[in-house]
Each structure stands twice: as structure tokens, then as C-alpha cells.
Design a protein around this motif. Structure first.
Motif, short mmCIF file in Angstrom:
data_model
loop_
_atom_site.label_atom_id
_atom_site.label_comp_id
_atom_site.label_asym_id
_atom_site.label_seq_id
_atom_site.Cartn_x
_atom_site.Cartn_y
_atom_site.Cartn_z
N VAL A 1 28.25 42.28 -35.18
CA VAL A 1 26.93 41.89 -34.70
C VAL A 1 25.90 42.17 -35.80
CG1 VAL A 1 25.12 42.33 -33.00
CG2 VAL A 1 27.52 42.32 -32.30
N PRO A 2 25.17 41.14 -36.24
CA PRO A 2 24.22 41.32 -37.35
C PRO A 2 22.97 42.07 -36.90
CG PRO A 2 24.07 39.10 -36.49
CD PRO A 2 25.21 39.74 -35.76
N ASN A 3 22.43 42.87 -37.80
CA ASN A 3 21.17 43.54 -37.52
C ASN A 3 20.00 42.59 -37.73
OD1 ASN A 3 19.37 45.86 -37.04
ND2 ASN A 3 18.88 45.61 -39.21
N GLN A 4 20.10 41.76 -38.78
CA GLN A 4 18.98 40.88 -39.11
C GLN A 4 19.47 39.54 -39.63
OE1 GLN A 4 15.10 42.48 -39.81
NE2 GLN A 4 15.30 41.90 -41.95
N ILE A 5 18.92 38.46 -39.07
CA ILE A 5 19.29 37.09 -39.42
C ILE A 5 18.04 36.34 -39.88
CG2 ILE A 5 20.30 34.92 -38.61
CD1 ILE A 5 21.70 36.49 -36.40
N LEU A 6 18.19 35.55 -40.94
CA LEU A 6 17.10 34.73 -41.45
C LEU A 6 17.48 33.25 -41.32
CD1 LEU A 6 14.43 34.34 -43.01
CD2 LEU A 6 15.74 34.58 -45.14
N ASP A 7 16.63 32.48 -40.64
CA ASP A 7 16.80 31.03 -40.49
C ASP A 7 15.77 30.35 -41.38
OD1 ASP A 7 17.22 28.45 -39.68
OD2 ASP A 7 16.56 28.73 -37.61
N ILE A 8 16.25 29.73 -42.46
CA ILE A 8 15.36 29.09 -43.44
C ILE A 8 15.19 27.63 -43.07
CG2 ILE A 8 15.02 28.48 -45.86
CD1 ILE A 8 16.52 30.98 -46.65
N GLY A 9 13.94 27.24 -42.78
CA GLY A 9 13.66 25.89 -42.31
C GLY A 9 13.87 25.79 -40.82
N CYS A 10 13.27 26.71 -40.09
CA CYS A 10 13.56 26.87 -38.66
C CYS A 10 12.86 25.84 -37.78
CB CYS A 10 13.17 28.27 -38.20
SG CYS A 10 11.39 28.60 -38.28
N GLY A 11 11.83 25.15 -38.29
CA GLY A 11 11.14 24.14 -37.50
C GLY A 11 10.59 24.67 -36.20
N ASN A 12 10.89 23.96 -35.10
CA ASN A 12 10.35 24.36 -33.79
C ASN A 12 11.10 25.52 -33.15
OD1 ASN A 12 12.70 23.18 -32.65
ND2 ASN A 12 11.69 21.22 -32.40
N GLY A 13 12.10 26.05 -33.84
CA GLY A 13 12.74 27.28 -33.40
C GLY A 13 13.88 27.12 -32.41
N TRP A 14 14.29 25.88 -32.10
CA TRP A 14 15.32 25.70 -31.06
C TRP A 14 16.61 26.43 -31.41
CZ3 TRP A 14 20.17 23.73 -31.70
CH2 TRP A 14 20.43 23.05 -32.90
N PHE A 15 16.98 26.43 -32.73
CA PHE A 15 18.23 27.09 -33.11
C PHE A 15 18.09 28.61 -33.01
CE2 PHE A 15 21.11 28.86 -36.40
CZ PHE A 15 22.30 28.56 -35.76
N ILE A 16 16.92 29.13 -33.37
CA ILE A 16 16.69 30.56 -33.19
C ILE A 16 16.79 30.93 -31.72
CG2 ILE A 16 14.77 32.24 -33.14
CD1 ILE A 16 14.34 31.80 -36.01
N GLY A 17 16.39 30.01 -30.84
CA GLY A 17 16.57 30.25 -29.42
C GLY A 17 18.03 30.47 -29.07
N GLY A 18 18.93 29.70 -29.70
CA GLY A 18 20.36 29.89 -29.49
C GLY A 18 20.87 31.19 -30.08
N LEU A 19 20.35 31.54 -31.27
CA LEU A 19 20.72 32.83 -31.88
C LEU A 19 20.25 33.99 -31.01
CD1 LEU A 19 19.81 32.13 -35.62
CD2 LEU A 19 22.12 32.42 -34.68
N LYS A 20 19.08 33.84 -30.43
CA LYS A 20 18.51 34.88 -29.58
C LYS A 20 19.41 35.16 -28.37
CE LYS A 20 14.13 35.72 -27.10
NZ LYS A 20 12.82 35.10 -26.77
N LYS A 21 19.98 34.12 -27.80
CA LYS A 21 20.89 34.29 -26.67
C LYS A 21 22.23 34.87 -27.12
CE LYS A 21 18.94 30.40 -24.08
NZ LYS A 21 19.19 29.01 -23.57
N THR A 22 22.68 34.48 -28.31
CA THR A 22 23.98 34.92 -28.81
C THR A 22 23.94 36.37 -29.29
OG1 THR A 22 24.43 32.65 -29.52
CG2 THR A 22 25.82 34.37 -30.44
N PHE A 23 22.83 36.74 -29.95
CA PHE A 23 22.69 38.10 -30.49
C PHE A 23 21.38 38.72 -30.00
CE2 PHE A 23 25.02 35.64 -33.81
CZ PHE A 23 26.24 36.30 -33.71
N PRO A 24 21.31 39.09 -28.73
CA PRO A 24 20.04 39.55 -28.16
C PRO A 24 19.51 40.84 -28.79
CG PRO A 24 21.86 39.92 -26.65
CD PRO A 24 22.40 39.06 -27.74
N GLN A 25 20.35 41.61 -29.45
CA GLN A 25 19.91 42.86 -30.06
C GLN A 25 19.52 42.69 -31.53
OE1 GLN A 25 19.45 45.42 -28.02
NE2 GLN A 25 20.24 44.04 -26.43
N SER A 26 19.78 41.53 -32.10
CA SER A 26 19.50 41.31 -33.52
C SER A 26 18.03 40.96 -33.75
CB SER A 26 20.37 40.17 -34.06
OG SER A 26 21.75 40.48 -33.94
N LYS A 27 17.55 41.27 -34.94
CA LYS A 27 16.22 40.87 -35.35
C LYS A 27 16.33 39.52 -36.07
CE LYS A 27 14.65 45.64 -35.86
NZ LYS A 27 14.19 46.70 -36.80
N LEU A 28 15.52 38.57 -35.63
CA LEU A 28 15.60 37.21 -36.14
C LEU A 28 14.30 36.83 -36.85
CD1 LEU A 28 17.11 35.53 -32.94
CD2 LEU A 28 18.34 36.58 -34.84
#
Length: 252
Positions: free
Chosen positions: A81-108
């Protein structure tokens, strides 16, 4: 990590590292093209991604992106489980929404130069664990080196002209044994294929009424990516036909 840790304790809002005026020409061209393509979505539609209603103009594209996103998230779950994830070119954030559900304890962290969609992303997904930044990651060393467990380019690597430069920058941000993932982006097998793609893009953006976008959309060779240490992740489902491949770089 003190700089980053402090930011995650702030009230959730987009952090403007640069002045918006510095990138207004590029941002305007990009948003105009997305508007013409029907890609500027209201909050309800963004929250539905990657499962939008069938009446969405780009619905068939999202059928494929749902599959490719599922493959990427499945690969990420294979690791610690990653502590911190960086999404480069995140746009409207829909993919970060998926990461948020997958890794709820991670910092995004999501970065982009599209203020309109960044504000939307922050409104929909931002909280103490999820932060968004108006940031050109090549112009400002904002995150500390070796601060990220995972860096992701999800349909965004084509907006960087120099493949070596952006991958080198992303690699410097990785912790030891961290990984970079490139998903849903075209790569070309030969220079002739690359040249044809450049010509198609120029024609496409001319027809769209945003010819300047052709200068911001770049076409990379797969061989160049592989030479930088990436490997192609094989699709284990022979019946799942996807237009683009998934690539991983692991820091030794």
C-alpha cells in the motif's frame, strides 16, 4: 517530506504554485479543444466515470478506459500500500477518485495546468488526503526528491514534449523501489508511424478549430520509452482488446 506533510493538514483547496497568466495560452487552447470534443463534463458526469451514461458523446471511449483503468488498479494492488501517489496531468480528477477508493489511507497529489478542471477535481475529491496543484512539474521542483511511492501518467504523457526529461523528473521524485506507470497513451513502433500520427493530429486540430493544440500534443516512440527502463505489462486476457498498452518503470 515536511513540506508535503504540512500541506495535507491544510483546508482542502487547489494550490496555485504558478500564476495562471503564465500558462493562459496553452490552457485556453486545451479547454477549447476539450469543449469541442465534448470532454468538459458537469460534476455528476465526472463522478460517474469511468462508468458514464450511454448518452455521453465519448461513451465508447469510456468503455475501453474502464477496462484499462481496471488493469492498472489491479497491477497497483499487487504491491505494498503506497503512502503517497502523484497523478501527473490529473484533469478533472476522475482517476484520483478511483485511487481514493482503492487506497483510502494513501495521500494523493494531482497536478495539472488546467485550472477549470483542477477546481472541479478539488471540489469533488479533495480532502485532507487528496490535494491538487496548479503546477508545471518541469519548471518548479515543488515536491521533494524520493517523496513518492507511485507516479502515474494516465492519458497525459503525450502532453510532454521531451520524454526523457519528464521521466527523469518523475524518477527523481520516486522513493527507492517506487514505480512510474504510463497508461492510455499512444506510442509508435516506427518513425514513419510517428510522422503519420503527427500529420493526423495537425489535421484533426485544424478541423476542430484549435490548430495551436497540435504544438502541445506530442507523439512518442515506444522504443524510446523502453530504453528509459520501462517494461510493457502484458494483457493476460486475450479477449480484452485495448488500443494502448500499460507500461511500468521500477526504481532500483
Amino acid at each position: 517530506m515536511a513540506q508535503i506533510a504540512g500541506q495535507f493538514q491544510m483546508v482542502s483547496k487547489v494550490k496555485y504554485v504558478h500564476k495562471k497568466d503564465d500558462f493562459v495560452k496553452k490552457e485556453s487552447a486545451y479547454l477549447t479543444a476539450r469543449d469541442h470534443e465534448g470532454r468538459l463534463l458537469d460534476d455528476e458526469l465526472v463522478l460517474s466515470l469511468p462508468n458514464p451514461p450511454s448518452h455521453l458523446a465519448n461513451y465508447n471511449e469510456w468503455v475501453l478506459r474502464k477496462k484499462s483503468t481496471s488493469i492498472l488498479l489491479r497491477q497497483l494492488r499487487k504491491h505494498a500500500v503506497p503512502n503517497q501517489i502523484l497523478d501527473i496531468g490529473c484533469g478533472n480528477g476522475w482517476f484520483i477518485g478511483g485511487l481514493k477508493k482503492t487506497f483510502p489511507q494513501s495521500k494523493l497529489c494531482g497536478v495539472d495546468l488546467n485550472a477549470l478542471e483542477l477546481e472541479q477535481a478539488n471540489r469533488l475529491f479533495g480532502n485532507e488526503q487528496v490535494k491538487f496543484f496548479y503546477l508545471d512539474i518541469l519548471k518548479k521542483q515543488y515536491f521533494k526528491n524520493e517523496s513518492m511511492d507511485i507516479v502515474i501518467f494516465n492519458a497525459s504523457i503525450q502532453y510532454f514534449q521531451d520524454l526523457h526529461e519528464i521521466i527523469q523528473t518523475a524518477s527523481q521524485l520516486l522513493k527507492p523501489k517506487g514505480s512510474i506507470w504510463v497508461n492510455d497513451s499512444p506510442f509508435y513502433r516506427s518513425k514513419s508511424d510517428q510522422l503519420l500520427a503527427v500529420q493526423r493530429s495537425q489535421m484533426y486540430y485544424n478541423d476542430l478549430g484549435t490548430p495551436e493544440m497540435a504544438t502541445y500534443y506530442h507523439h512518442h516512440l515506444e522504443s524510446d520509452l523502453l530504453q528509459l527502463g520501462f517494461r510493457k505489462i502484458k494483457n493476460l486476457n486475450p479477449f480484452l482488446k485495448l488500443p494502448f498498452s500499460l507500461y511500468q518503470f521500477k526504481k532500483s
